[in-house]
Design an enzyme around this catalytic site. Sequence first.
Site, PDB file in Angstrom:
ATOM      1  N   HIS A  57      -5.748  17.924  -6.272  1.00  0.00           N
ATOM      2  CA  HIS A  57      -5.371  16.740  -5.489  1.00  0.00           C
ATOM      3  C   HIS A  57      -6.600  16.114  -4.846  1.00  0.00           C
ATOM      4  O   HIS A  57      -7.712  16.603  -5.008  1.00  0.00           O
ATOM      5  CB  HIS A  57      -4.309  17.081  -4.443  1.00  0.00           C
ATOM      6  CG  HIS A  57      -4.736  18.041  -3.387  1.00  0.00           C
ATOM      7  ND1 HIS A  57      -4.984  19.374  -3.634  1.00  0.00           N
ATOM      8  CD2 HIS A  57      -4.988  17.873  -2.054  1.00  0.00           C
ATOM      9  CE1 HIS A  57      -5.340  19.987  -2.527  1.00  0.00           C
ATOM     10  NE2 HIS A  57      -5.366  19.102  -1.549  1.00  0.00           N
TER      11      HIS A  57
ATOM     12  N   ASP B 208      -3.143  23.104  -3.220  1.00  0.00           N
ATOM     13  CA  ASP B 208      -2.306  23.111  -2.014  1.00  0.00           C
ATOM     14  C   ASP B 208      -0.911  22.638  -2.395  1.00  0.00           C
ATOM     15  O   ASP B 208      -0.767  21.689  -3.173  1.00  0.00           O
ATOM     16  CB  ASP B 208      -2.886  22.184  -0.941  1.00  0.00           C
ATOM     17  CG  ASP B 208      -4.218  22.687  -0.401  1.00  0.00           C
ATOM     18  OD1 ASP B 208      -4.540  23.864  -0.652  1.00  0.00           O
ATOM     19  OD2 ASP B 208      -4.937  21.903   0.243  1.00  0.00           O
TER      20      ASP B 208
ATOM     21  N   GLU C 257      -2.876  29.277  -2.837  1.00  0.00           N
ATOM     22  CA  GLU C 257      -3.426  29.063  -1.495  1.00  0.00           C
ATOM     23  C   GLU C 257      -2.681  29.950  -0.498  1.00  0.00           C
ATOM     24  O   GLU C 257      -1.521  30.342  -0.731  1.00  0.00           O
ATOM     25  CB  GLU C 257      -3.290  27.604  -1.094  1.00  0.00           C
ATOM     26  CG  GLU C 257      -1.854  27.115  -0.905  1.00  0.00           C
ATOM     27  CD  GLU C 257      -1.667  26.292   0.358  1.00  0.00           C
ATOM     28  OE1 GLU C 257      -2.209  26.691   1.415  1.00  0.00           O
ATOM     29  OE2 GLU C 257      -0.967  25.273   0.290  1.00  0.00           O
TER      30      GLU C 257
END
Length: 612
Positions: free
Chosen positions: A69, A179, A204
């Site tokens: 991301h 994430d 994560e």
Amino acid sequence: MSDIRIVPLGAGQDVGRSCILVSMGGKNIMFDCGMHMGYNDERRFPDFTYITDTGQTLHDYINCVILSHFHLDHCGALPYFTEMCGYNGPIYMTHPTKAICPVLLEDFRRVCVDKKGEQNFFTSQMIKDCMRKVITVNLHQCVKVDDQLEIKAYYAGHVLGAAMFHVRVGHQSVVYTGDYNMTPDRHLGSAWIDRCRPDLLITESTYATTIRDSKRCRERDFLKKLHECLERDGKVLIPVFALGRAQELCILLESYWERMNLKYPIYFSTGLTEKANHYYKLFISWTNQKIKNTFIHRNMFDFKHIKAFDRSYIDQPGPMIVFATPGMLHAGLSLQIFKKWAEDEKNMLIMPGYCVPGTIGHKVLSGTKKIEIDKKLVNIRLSVQYMSFSAHADAKGIMQLIQLAEPKNVLLVHGEAAKMEFLRQKINEEFGIHCYMPANGETVAIATTPSISVNMSSLLFKRALEESIGAPPSKRLCSLPNSAVVDGLLVMKNEVIEVSLLTHKEVSDEIGLTRHKLKFSQTLTLDGHFLPDSNILELLTTSINKLVPDSKVLQTKEGYGLELSGTSVTLSIAQFLPQPLVNLTWELQDDHIGSILVMNLVRTIPRALIMT
């Protein structure tokens, strides 16, 4: 047995500069290429010497880079890696990530170079050149990097365009989460992945020891404290990143202001609202179902009560709320406002997400009362509140993802060591699988067992289905039960790993081999004086049914014998002799039935004797 090797170049027992190098099946994949918010020296970027010391060029050593991301701790080092270190290979990310990444990278460059005067930093042109190497992927699209390496993206929630990636090389596979958030919010859906059963899940662990309270309670507490501060004529600073939690909290405040008919001003950093709206309109399919359903009639991101912020408002008297970037108070407008408002106890700072150690935000949350900012000592008198609106998975969410994907091993990154250790033990106890938590530069080798797909012939499948189910496949549509044992021959052609399971006849026909059958025979002599009026066939049928209850005894076409249906066992009768003869024959595969009949017929048929 072959190994999957993993070494974190960043985010190993740490939050920041995510960069995980995975080697499997002769391929090297780099997941994320971020920067650390807490450092301004050489520790800011991942340690790429691990790769450059191999003696190979970067694009010869690394087959691809995959970005999860657009947050800077996951993408901030990418232009440095490609344009300054020399990587020239493919980079994969989703469409929203490719659109938003250069905007945030340019903002990061401008703060570091134009405002702080840093040297030896990537340029605007380098950012553009870097993004030209990007190949975009769609959710659930299988993309072949080469003949062996395949990647697939899954929705991760967290921020617009965030994705988890399933990477497969031959029989080995790894899922990298980046994430993610397992809980839906006001503008994004929850992360999801299918039961892909990878050899390794790299997840994560930012909130490894946290289980959040209900979202409704958190929102109510947030609005209450914020409202109370405004009523006592205080100012509220909410440091946020440009896209993500900012939109979530803006939607929440917009709804509350409308419901309560409040007039207190709410401001957002200049320019960011317009940019955010543009991207949310462009990628509306990445939002949750409610946003999609209402988008035609009303854009949820066109805020009525939230206006653009002007720097002159910092010294303006009276209550107000300001959303300012960046989210950890390490630079930019949010830090400037904080310096101005920090010494007034009427004011409030609300930190809505995680702060990396080393940032001003982390120091303030740790209870520090005096902080030096730009060579000036600032006394912290304002109220500091931490309210987790973070879009990371909590401990419950991480366990939920493990349950969904069913990995064989788990590796924790992007978290603090003590919290990781707690979660590692929980994973071991609850799932009974190995869990690893390497530090930066530490290599973990995970052994995998190769699995080979075998194509079963239709003839063998039908036979196995009849044997396991007890009915021909034409009469019932079903699959083989897990416990079914299939008897056939494994065949591999031309040294290619393409294995088939065939019947003996199919193999013989394919290689032109004449099959030889091994037959057994045994003769029984019956005493005819004691059986003058009996029907020998009926007597034998009754006896066989007792010995093999599930068998079906049929009379042969000639009428002088019996056969057991589905087997090679036959009995032929010679009644014209003074002493009737029964000849019992069977093939090798039915030897167990033939042996039972020979041993037991003499006991069950009156006056029966065995002739040798």
